[in-house]
Design a protein around this motif. Structure first.
Motif, mmCIF file in Angstrom:
data_model
loop_
_atom_site.group_PDB
_atom_site.id
_atom_site.type_symbol
_atom_site.label_atom_id
_atom_site.label_comp_id
_atom_site.label_asym_id
_atom_site.label_seq_id
_atom_site.Cartn_x
_atom_site.Cartn_y
_atom_site.Cartn_z
ATOM 1 N N VAL A 16 0.751 -1.342 0.027
ATOM 2 C CA VAL A 16 0.120 0.022 -0.019
ATOM 3 C C VAL A 16 0.895 1.162 0.117
ATOM 4 O O VAL A 16 0.566 2.347 -0.732
ATOM 5 N N VAL A 20 0.758 4.007 -2.757
ATOM 6 C CA VAL A 20 0.458 5.487 -2.557
ATOM 7 C C VAL A 20 1.377 6.219 -2.989
ATOM 8 O O VAL A 20 1.214 7.311 -3.613
ATOM 9 N N LEU A 160 -9.448 7.126 -1.298
ATOM 10 C CA LEU A 160 -9.502 6.034 -0.145
ATOM 11 C C LEU A 160 -10.684 5.919 0.370
ATOM 12 O O LEU A 160 -11.604 4.898 0.368
ATOM 13 N N TYR A 163 -13.515 4.529 -1.814
ATOM 14 C CA TYR A 163 -13.261 3.053 -2.057
ATOM 15 C C TYR A 163 -14.093 2.287 -0.955
ATOM 16 O O TYR A 163 -14.490 1.290 -0.840
ATOM 17 N N CYS A 178 -6.154 -4.363 1.060
ATOM 18 C CA CYS A 178 -5.065 -3.363 0.405
ATOM 19 C C CYS A 178 -4.796 -3.800 -1.061
ATOM 20 O O CYS A 178 -5.062 -2.934 -1.941
ATOM 21 N N PHE A 181 -7.714 -2.739 -3.091
ATOM 22 C CA PHE A 181 -7.834 -1.252 -3.456
ATOM 23 C C PHE A 181 -6.791 -0.985 -4.441
ATOM 24 O O PHE A 181 -7.077 -0.202 -5.548
ATOM 25 N N THR A 277 -10.549 5.648 6.960
ATOM 26 C CA THR A 277 -9.027 5.702 6.065
ATOM 27 C C THR A 277 -7.934 5.615 6.708
ATOM 28 O O THR A 277 -7.191 4.947 6.179
ATOM 29 N N PHE A 281 -5.363 2.217 6.235
ATOM 30 C CA PHE A 281 -4.630 2.304 4.874
ATOM 31 C C PHE A 281 -3.391 3.284 5.030
ATOM 32 O O PHE A 281 -2.292 3.110 4.388
#
Length: 283
Positions: A16, A20, A160, A163, A178, A181, A277, A281
């Protein structure tokens, strides 16, 4: 067994983090947060510049002509005719509270009902600029006496949050969130260029993760609106208290309808309204 679980979590976290980091620049370029300059707590619009932009480039018609006719109404800002202010509503950016306020000023008793707030724009009863004649719309959009505001949000957190809210809830609990996403985000945005001139390629996406510049004509004249960060709502709340009569703000908010607008929406939203969020994440 515990070591395996920890190792799996670490690998998921790394995936993740890598995702990102590698996609942040793309996403930020897609959305308003880094459009021309970073938004501060309150960004005063340069009204003279906007007026010149209107006259020189026929901004309103350019914006209207860039949208599919069937979608024009959905992307238009709201106009509150009683207190006379304009709100650019962007999904996942606190639009529920702002539309609830518009409904209350209009006299709707169901202004706290999420079901009623999220009715389709064609039937929600609120006035959008697109409902007006072009001459009337231009008059209020260029008027320096009519406050206009919007709430931009960090684009990565916005996607995020969308989602988690709209996609993850529908997935079985066995799906590793994870990885899911990562795949979903790449599917949505790979192959789409940043919307520097047009949003046409994004209209097929759900509005909750369409670029923020695709709403309210922001792509063409971003300096038209006062801008209040979603993550720091206090300046926005102070603006509302200066603009809207107190009778709509001092009570009638919160779960039980006994709180003020400030008590309900004036707190920092680092964790609330993010659908978890941060914890899911970003840590």
């Amino acid at each position: 067994m515990a070591a395996k679980r920890n190792d799996r979590r670490s690998r998921a976290s790394l995936r993740v983090s890598a995702f990102v980091v590698t996609t942040t620049s793309m996403v930020i370029s897609l959305l308003l947060w880094s459009r021309r300059k970073q938004v501060v707590d309150v960004q005063e619009p340069v009204r003279k510049s906007s007026a010149e932009f209107f006259s020189e480039r026929d901004w309103y018609n350019v914006w209207k002509g860039s949208l599919p006719r069937s979608r024009w109404y959905e992307y238009s800002p709201y106009f509150e005719p009683t207190t006379r202010y304009i709100h650019c509503s962007i999904p996942k950016n606190g639009c529920s509270q702002q539309k609830g306020l518009l409904k209350r000023i209009r006299g709707d008793s169901d202004y706290r009902s999420m079901k009623e707030i999220h009715r389709h724009p064609n039937v929600d009863g609120l006035l959008r600029v697109a409902r007006m004649k072009d001459s009337e719309a231009m008059e209020i959009l260029t008027s320096a006496s009519i406050p206009k505001y919007m709430i931009p949000r960090n684009p990565v957190l916005r996607i995020l949050s969308a989602y988690i809210d709209k996609i993850e809830r529908r997935k079985p609990p066995t799906v590793e969130r994870c990885v899911a996403f990562d795949k979903w985000a790449r599917q949505q945005f790979t192959g789409r260029d940043p919307p520097y001139e047009s949003c046409e390629q994004f209209y097929g996406l759900d509005q909750h993760w369409q670029p923020q510049v695709c709403f309210c004509g922001l792509l063409h004249t971003p300096d038209l609106y006062l801008q209040f960060k979603f993550e720091n709502p206090a300046p926005m709340v102070e603006f509302i208290y200066r603009t809207v009569p107190q009778q709509y703000l001092e009570t009638g908010w919160g779960r039980n309808g006994t709180a003020s607008f400030r008590e309900s929406f004036g707190k920092s939203q680092k964790t609330t309204h993010f659908h978890g969020t941060d914890s899911k994440f970003l840590k």
